[in-house]
Design a protein around this motif. Structure first.
Motif, short mmCIF file in Angstrom:
data_model
loop_
_atom_site.label_atom_id
_atom_site.label_comp_id
_atom_site.label_asym_id
_atom_site.label_seq_id
_atom_site.Cartn_x
_atom_site.Cartn_y
_atom_site.Cartn_z
N GLU A 3 -16.90 5.58 35.05
CA GLU A 3 -15.48 6.36 35.21
C GLU A 3 -15.71 7.00 36.48
O GLU A 3 -14.87 7.02 37.63
N MET A 50 -13.85 6.59 40.02
CA MET A 50 -13.13 7.60 40.89
C MET A 50 -13.66 7.88 42.34
O MET A 50 -13.06 7.94 43.10
N GLU A 105 -9.00 13.21 34.32
CA GLU A 105 -8.06 12.81 32.89
C GLU A 105 -7.55 11.35 33.40
O GLU A 105 -7.43 10.68 32.65
N ASN A 106 -7.62 10.98 34.60
CA ASN A 106 -6.97 9.54 34.95
C ASN A 106 -8.08 8.78 34.99
O ASN A 106 -7.76 7.29 35.23
N TYR A 107 -9.37 9.01 34.78
CA TYR A 107 -10.46 7.92 34.81
C TYR A 107 -11.17 8.00 33.66
O TYR A 107 -12.36 7.45 33.55
N GLU A 110 -3.79 15.21 42.91
CA GLU A 110 -3.92 15.07 41.31
C GLU A 110 -4.41 14.08 40.82
O GLU A 110 -4.98 13.64 39.70
N GLN A 111 -3.91 12.88 41.78
CA GLN A 111 -4.39 11.35 41.19
C GLN A 111 -5.96 11.27 40.94
O GLN A 111 -6.13 10.32 40.16
N SER A 166 -7.82 13.37 39.28
CA SER A 166 -8.39 14.31 38.38
C SER A 166 -9.17 13.35 37.19
O SER A 166 -8.92 12.26 37.11
#
Length: 75
Positions: free
Chosen positions: A47, A51, A34-36, A29-30, A32
């Motif tokens: 972004e 990733m 949303e984390n970027y 999940e890291q 995803s």
């Protein structure tokens, strides 16, 4: 969720090592989107590149081999 596919492992031509390495991997999940996102909540080219760089490093660290590319599939 994302899955890494078509990994081009760099095994210096060692087929037995290549056969041992996974060809598809579910990403944690890291990685995803949303984390970027940027500070405005957007997921743009910068972004996406960050990733992909992190996924590339993770693959090499996790499996002990470099690679010459991969594909990402959204599930």
């Amino acid at each position: 969720m994302k899955k890494v596919t078509n990994i081009k492992w760099d095994t210096d031509g060692d087929q037995s090592v290549f056969d041992y390495l996974p060809q598809e991997i579910m990403l944690p999940e890291q990685f995803s989107k949303e984390n970027y996102v940027d500070e405005d909540g957007r997921f743009g080219e910068a972004e996406r590149n960050a990733m992909l760089d992190d996924i590339s490093d993770w693959l090499s660290d996790q499996y002990g081999f470099c690679h010459d590319g991969f594909e990402i599939k959204e599930l």
